[in-house]
Design a protein around this motif. Sequence first.
Motif, PDB file in Angstrom:
ATOM      1  N   THR B 752       0.876  -1.168   0.000  1.00 60.24           N
ATOM      2  CA  THR B 752       0.000   0.000   0.000  1.00 60.24           C
ATOM      3  C   THR B 752       0.915   1.221   0.000  1.00 60.24           C
ATOM      4  OG1 THR B 752      -1.500  -1.278   1.409  1.00 60.24           O
ATOM      5  CG2 THR B 752      -1.968   1.073   1.149  1.00 60.24           C
ATOM      6  N   PRO B 753       1.208   1.770  -1.172  1.00 59.60           N
ATOM      7  CA  PRO B 753       2.211   2.841  -1.233  1.00 59.60           C
ATOM      8  C   PRO B 753       1.818   4.040  -0.378  1.00 59.60           C
ATOM      9  CG  PRO B 753       1.676   2.033  -3.428  1.00 59.60           C
ATOM     10  CD  PRO B 753       0.670   1.433  -2.497  1.00 59.60           C
ATOM     11  N   SER B 754       2.840   4.702   0.142  1.00 57.07           N
ATOM     12  CA  SER B 754       2.577   5.958   0.836  1.00 57.07           C
ATOM     13  C   SER B 754       2.314   7.037  -0.196  1.00 57.07           C
ATOM     14  CB  SER B 754       3.785   6.364   1.692  1.00 57.07           C
ATOM     15  OG  SER B 754       3.576   7.683   2.172  1.00 57.07           O
ATOM     16  N   PRO B 755       1.237   7.792  -0.012  1.00 59.89           N
ATOM     17  CA  PRO B 755       0.981   8.897  -0.939  1.00 59.89           C
ATOM     18  C   PRO B 755       1.821  10.130  -0.605  1.00 59.89           C
ATOM     19  CG  PRO B 755      -0.758   8.784   0.716  1.00 59.89           C
ATOM     20  CD  PRO B 755       0.175   7.648   1.000  1.00 59.89           C
ATOM     21  N   THR B 756       2.578  10.056   0.477  1.00 57.47           N
ATOM     22  CA  THR B 756       3.292  11.242   0.955  1.00 57.47           C
ATOM     23  C   THR B 756       4.553  11.526   0.158  1.00 57.47           C
ATOM     24  OG1 THR B 756       2.482  10.787   3.168  1.00 57.47           O
ATOM     25  CG2 THR B 756       4.345  12.267   3.003  1.00 57.47           C
ATOM     26  N   ASN B 757       5.206  10.470  -0.332  1.00 61.49           N
ATOM     27  CA  ASN B 757       6.466  10.703  -1.042  1.00 61.49           C
ATOM     28  C   ASN B 757       6.452  10.043  -2.412  1.00 61.49           C
ATOM     29  OD1 ASN B 757       7.684   7.901  -0.822  1.00 61.49           O
ATOM     30  ND2 ASN B 757       7.407   8.378   1.347  1.00 61.49           N
ATOM     31  N   ALA B 758       7.322  10.561  -3.288  1.00 63.29           N
ATOM     32  CA  ALA B 758       7.308  10.126  -4.681  1.00 63.29           C
ATOM     33  C   ALA B 758       7.671   8.660  -4.837  1.00 63.29           C
ATOM     34  CB  ALA B 758       8.285  10.990  -5.489  1.00 63.29           C
ATOM     35  N   LEU B 759       8.444   8.120  -3.894  1.00 64.48           N
ATOM     36  CA  LEU B 759       8.813   6.711  -3.993  1.00 64.48           C
ATOM     37  C   LEU B 759       7.707   5.797  -3.477  1.00 64.48           C
ATOM     38  CD1 LEU B 759      12.550   6.889  -2.788  1.00 64.48           C
ATOM     39  CD2 LEU B 759      11.753   6.502  -5.128  1.00 64.48           C
ATOM     40  N   GLY B 760       6.752   6.354  -2.751  1.00 64.10           N
ATOM     41  CA  GLY B 760       5.668   5.534  -2.203  1.00 64.10           C
ATOM     42  C   GLY B 760       6.135   4.590  -1.114  1.00 64.10           C
ATOM     43  N   VAL B 761       7.204   4.978  -0.406  1.00 67.09           N
ATOM     44  CA  VAL B 761       7.831   4.071   0.551  1.00 67.09           C
ATOM     45  C   VAL B 761       7.484   4.432   1.999  1.00 67.09           C
ATOM     46  CG1 VAL B 761       9.763   3.485  -0.947  1.00 67.09           C
ATOM     47  CG2 VAL B 761       9.928   5.498   0.542  1.00 67.09           C
ATOM     48  N   LYS B 762       7.618   3.445   2.864  1.00 68.05           N
ATOM     49  CA  LYS B 762       7.470   3.626   4.310  1.00 68.05           C
ATOM     50  C   LYS B 762       8.654   2.934   4.986  1.00 68.05           C
ATOM     51  CE  LYS B 762       2.393   3.494   4.047  1.00 68.05           C
ATOM     52  NZ  LYS B 762       1.158   3.051   4.733  1.00 68.05           N
ATOM     53  N   GLY B 763       8.919   3.297   6.218  1.00 72.56           N
ATOM     54  CA  GLY B 763      10.059   2.701   6.930  1.00 72.56           C
ATOM     55  C   GLY B 763       9.782   1.261   7.318  1.00 72.56           C
ATOM     56  N   ILE B 764      10.869   0.470   7.419  1.00 72.58           N
ATOM     57  CA  ILE B 764      10.687  -0.940   7.781  1.00 72.58           C
ATOM     58  C   ILE B 764      11.710  -1.397   8.829  1.00 72.58           C
ATOM     59  CG2 ILE B 764      12.166  -1.862   5.942  1.00 72.58           C
ATOM     60  CD1 ILE B 764       8.782  -3.337   7.133  1.00 72.58           C
ATOM     61  N   GLY B 765      12.559  -0.496   9.281  1.00 72.55           N
ATOM     62  CA  GLY B 765      13.636  -0.903  10.178  1.00 72.55           C
ATOM     63  C   GLY B 765      13.170  -1.358  11.547  1.00 72.55           C
ATOM     64  N   GLU B 766      12.033  -0.860  12.002  1.00 71.79           N
ATOM     65  CA  GLU B 766      11.595  -1.175  13.355  1.00 71.79           C
ATOM     66  C   GLU B 766      10.306  -1.992  13.396  1.00 71.79           C
ATOM     67  OE1 GLU B 766      12.847   2.752  15.751  1.00 71.79           O
ATOM     68  OE2 GLU B 766      11.962   3.095  13.796  1.00 71.79           O
ATOM     69  N   ALA B 767       9.648  -2.120  12.235  1.00 76.06           N
ATOM     70  CA  ALA B 767       8.320  -2.716  12.197  1.00 76.06           C
ATOM     71  C   ALA B 767       8.288  -4.129  12.788  1.00 76.06           C
ATOM     72  CB  ALA B 767       7.807  -2.733  10.755  1.00 76.06           C
ATOM     73  N   GLY B 768       9.310  -4.914  12.469  1.00 85.35           N
ATOM     74  CA  GLY B 768       9.329  -6.294  12.961  1.00 85.35           C
ATOM     75  C   GLY B 768       9.361  -6.343  14.481  1.00 85.35           C
ATOM     76  N   THR B 769      10.148  -5.463  15.066  1.00 83.10           N
ATOM     77  CA  THR B 769      10.249  -5.423  16.526  1.00 83.10           C
ATOM     78  C   THR B 769       8.933  -4.964  17.140  1.00 83.10           C
ATOM     79  OG1 THR B 769      12.522  -4.751  16.180  1.00 83.10           O
ATOM     80  CG2 THR B 769      11.686  -4.571  18.410  1.00 83.10           C
ATOM     81  N   ILE B 770       8.290  -4.023  16.468  1.00 76.86           N
ATOM     82  CA  ILE B 770       7.054  -3.463  16.996  1.00 76.86           C
ATOM     83  C   ILE B 770       5.922  -4.492  16.936  1.00 76.86           C
ATOM     84  CG2 ILE B 770       5.287  -1.719  16.491  1.00 76.86           C
ATOM     85  CD1 ILE B 770       7.706   0.101  15.595  1.00 76.86           C
ATOM     86  N   GLY B 771       5.876  -5.243  15.838  1.00 81.16           N
ATOM     87  CA  GLY B 771       4.765  -6.169  15.659  1.00 81.16           C
ATOM     88  C   GLY B 771       4.883  -7.473  16.433  1.00 81.16           C
ATOM     89  N   SER B 772       6.125  -7.873  16.737  1.00 77.06           N
ATOM     90  CA  SER B 772       6.287  -9.267  17.155  1.00 77.06           C
ATOM     91  C   SER B 772       6.033  -9.541  18.627  1.00 77.06           C
ATOM     92  CB  SER B 772       7.694  -9.744  16.780  1.00 77.06           C
ATOM     93  OG  SER B 772       8.673  -8.906  17.344  1.00 77.06           O
ATOM     94  N   THR B 773       6.480  -8.655  19.504  1.00 74.97           N
ATOM     95  CA  THR B 773       6.422  -8.970  20.937  1.00 74.97           C
ATOM     96  C   THR B 773       5.007  -9.314  21.407  1.00 74.97           C
ATOM     97  OG1 THR B 773       8.272  -7.446  21.179  1.00 74.97           O
ATOM     98  CG2 THR B 773       7.247  -8.225  23.201  1.00 74.97           C
ATOM     99  N   PRO B 774       3.996  -8.486  21.057  1.00 74.18           N
ATOM    100  CA  PRO B 774       2.651  -8.842  21.515  1.00 74.18           C
ATOM    101  C   PRO B 774       2.107 -10.120  20.868  1.00 74.18           C
ATOM    102  CG  PRO B 774       2.592  -6.862  20.141  1.00 74.18           C
ATOM    103  CD  PRO B 774       4.028  -7.163  20.412  1.00 74.18           C
TER     104      PRO B 774
END
Lengths: 274, 834
Positions: B752-774
């Motif tokens: 689901t591209p980000s409409p905010t920037n021309a690359l349509g990208v979002k960060g992914i460096g922390e997502a795994g840590t954020i999603g996994s613990t719970p």
Amino acid sequence: MIPAPFDYARAGSAEEALSLLTEHGEDAKLLAGGHSLLPLMKLRLAQPSVLIDVGRLRDLSYIRDAGDHIAVGALTRHHDLETSDLLETEAPILKHAAGEVGDPQVRHRGTIGGSLAHADPASDLPAVVLALKGTLVARSPSGEREIRADEFFTGFLESALAPDELLTEIRIPKVAGLGWSFQKFNRRAQDWAIVGVAAVVDGERTGVGLVNMGSTPIRAAAVEAAVAGGASAEEAAQRAVDDAEPQADLNASVEYRTHLAKVLVRRALEEARA
Amino acid sequence: MTPATTTETDVPTGLEPGGTDQPPDEPAGPVVGTRRERREDPALLTGEARFTDDLQIPGALHLAVVRSPFAHARITRVDVSPALAMPGVVAAFTGEDLQGEWAAPMPCAWPVTEDMKSPPHLPLAVGKTCYAGDGVAVVLAESNEAARDAIDAVDVEYEPLPAVTDLAAAISDEVVIHEDLGTNTSYRWELHLDDDAVERAFADAAHVVRERYIQQRLLPMAMEPRACAAVPQPFGGDITLYSATQIPHILKIMTAVTLGFPEHQLRVVAPSVGGGFGSKLNVYAEELLVTALARKLHQPIRWVEERTENALGTIHGRGQIQDIELAADADGRVTAVRVDLTADMGAYLQLVTPGIPLLGAFLYCGVYDVPAFSFGCTGVFTTMTPTDAYRGAGRPEATYAIERAMDALADEVGVDPAEIRRRNYIGADRFPYTAVTGLVYDSGNYEAAAAKALDLAGYDDLRAEQQRRRAEGGPKHLGIGISSYFEMCGLAPSRVLASLNYSAGGWEAATVRMLPTGKVQVVTGATPHGQGHETSWSMIVADKLGVPPDDVDVLHSDTALSPLGMDTYGSRSLVVGGVAIDMACDRVVDKARRIAAHQLEAAAEDLEFRGGEFSVRGSPDRSVPLAAIAFAAFTAHDLPDGEEPNLEAHVTYDPPNFSWPFGTHVCVVEVDEETGGVEVRKYVAVDDCGNQINPLIVEGQVHGGIVQGLAQALFEGVVYDADGNLVTSNLTDYLVPSAPDVPSLTLDHTVTPSPTNALGVKGIGEAGTIGSTPAVMNAIVDALRPLGVDEVLMPASPLNVWNAIQRAQSRPDPERTTTSATAGDTNADAGGAS
């Protein structure tokens, strides 16, 4: 992580190791695989003034059929134990347990003699040798003597070896065909066991050793007696801590460790009898 | 190909010679989106990469720090003379000796409230030490070994004071750590949007859950410990500071301010850096000490951290007590969320310590359509190592609380955890979604990612198996945990940072420069420390300029090469720094287009740029390659009137919004009731970070992130004893999992591209840590609910699991309470043992 200063001497033979031991006395420590001693030195918990390196005494590295028992040289590495065909047949619990020690690096450096002489209650092999009712051979300038495994571990990180003695061989009774189990319960693959149980079940000659259940490796004599007396695994397991003095640490309260020992003794006896 | 084997039925597969498959080095289509191997790796894997401690610095003195063995003590006397008598020792200084070197205390860049209390924090303690590991004196010697031997000889007399390691005790002010402040409370920060609406929602609620969760402290434990070296230049007074840091640019400014050193005479270089996870997003005492002493002694000074020092002296992560309440209607639709945090600052405020819990403040409503929300946080001092940013920084904590509470709500309402989430997700048609907090979530399709994850996990079959096994009984319990997360990353719009009282902006700088020979030089203000920026940036530039990625050099991590930058943290590099590079490429092409138009005698707007070549629309034979334009711009022999020579563009990009990646993780565990052992049987993650530049790197980030989050759930936890000694100070006692300890991970994604920037990208460096613990903890509690367990402390060690079962089974009242039995105890992970 930098050890205190120490002198280093490499022994070219068992005889030279013995004479170095005699020369330096209690200030000296024998170095085999180094995987117990060196970390203690880096933490400066051990500060020997002299290290006598016996790691290259290849003539003390062997696994031999000696008739009524298997003779294992003290400098045999865990990796050699875990890949031994002779042990597979004659003492499979030792082969298996050696493969559970630490990680591959540790198993390629660590030796069975070092592990036993270090007498760490949390190490795997002492409990296995207790369960196997092994005998340890110590050599000193005045000759050789045999020490029964259940008389070898005398205190926390203390053994029956005299300061001038070198552990040279471990004699393991042949247990081909007997039921056995090694239960190692830990949090990570490379960790010491929170509790471990080694069991070789053979009626009245049953042997059970406990890992990390006191200040020394423990022989669970009460469990052995219960099994010899015909108790079920569940019943015998209730005697798991009769010979132990469980301590609390980061991974276990006394209550939990006591409970875990009973669970693992039961599972070991069940598996050995299966 | 032998003709004999060719028949009419042969269909081209694209794999035969001459087919569409290209040699891997020369992809025909776009490079972006391909699984390109990282160009950084050969040097890292062969040991050729040079880390700070690998640098050969002739004549450098080695610094070692004498650290307080007491959590809290008055320093009554420090005598360095016995150390000076040791072989190889050149000098030694106490905190008092060096007091004159500091123009300002160590920086905290985030005064979250006007009246926030912050004690002066000096690189070496003077008069008092406030945590075990606090620096008291330093020794300089000709070798690291000599310096380490000598610190034992420094004679320090302490008068021990009571330790404060419990947040409730800290708040009580029974023992005030910083006497001049008069209190241990640093700040109270509250978000009041519509308190009446929150009150009404709770008054009208059909269901209310009140939960308390403990976020244990964690050690970031980067593989490379910290290291730094300050090297005075031969003349002129300049100093180069090398440091294993994530933030050379910020470090340069802060070092200049703290030392009163002219910023333009300071250069900061981050050589190869072996991981940071936020722990190297800081300004540390040792960096200031080596620089101050290099200036004072006109000699290079270096320092490298030992592993136990890393546990004591590098910031810790997490450390919160979270109270969260959900109000819901009869169907389980959440009508309000109310959150109150107590956050452990540790002994001092480091660079962004107080702001970390607040980075999570806006995420406590999760991926759900929540109309009313209130939030408060109290930051308190303790006599423990300061806390600060650790992978996710506030957002894992928030996600943990809402995702655990959603499971509690499902239990309360009596519906499946997947169903309670479906009833509450923000619909895909609502984006961009303006949340109750006023923040705008850029794009999302939460339910689609969740459906994909549940499908991959075989959720319905798992629930059926669980039901069957529960009926059968037995000591092993199957548990299934879901976590639907999102997060705000790509720090950050500068104006939003201003509204949060953060002392800097959130922009990033980029330069793209065509060299005369057609090669490309990129300068980035981002500072990679394992992320693979060189690979990713070269891929972006390759597609934009039509050059092979290998022709793109990426310069970074040195304030002399890259003078402007805001560095790497908060999953910001791609969504801010990468977008800046994309924009700089556009400007290069714009200028090149004007020169090409001049050369081709066509109007600029009639040129098209494709595959690295300008051509006149409709006349493809009239064309000129970008490389030729670059050379023409270099010679400047024939440029359009008014056009400057050379082909380069510099962009400083300030993002208009955060980026909001999301996804759903499903964890399946087997819990052994007898031993308390937890085995992860399956782990599925479906993440959405918009468009992916390099899916291989994205997967690497997700893998590492999940393992780090799973480590918080199962393995890691800082333990202090009652005297304030750090018990978990080495890798034997602090359990970082290794490969055999983690399950195989099943990954997938939605886009689901980000409409905010021309690359349509979002960060992914922390997502795994954020999603996994719970996900992991929900699975464990799900497994044990039939035993009456509704809470297990992290890490869910066998001991903590077994204790939770014992607590549940010894509970006299069959009616279960929803709060944990260990309120107020942040170090509860030690269980009965200490």
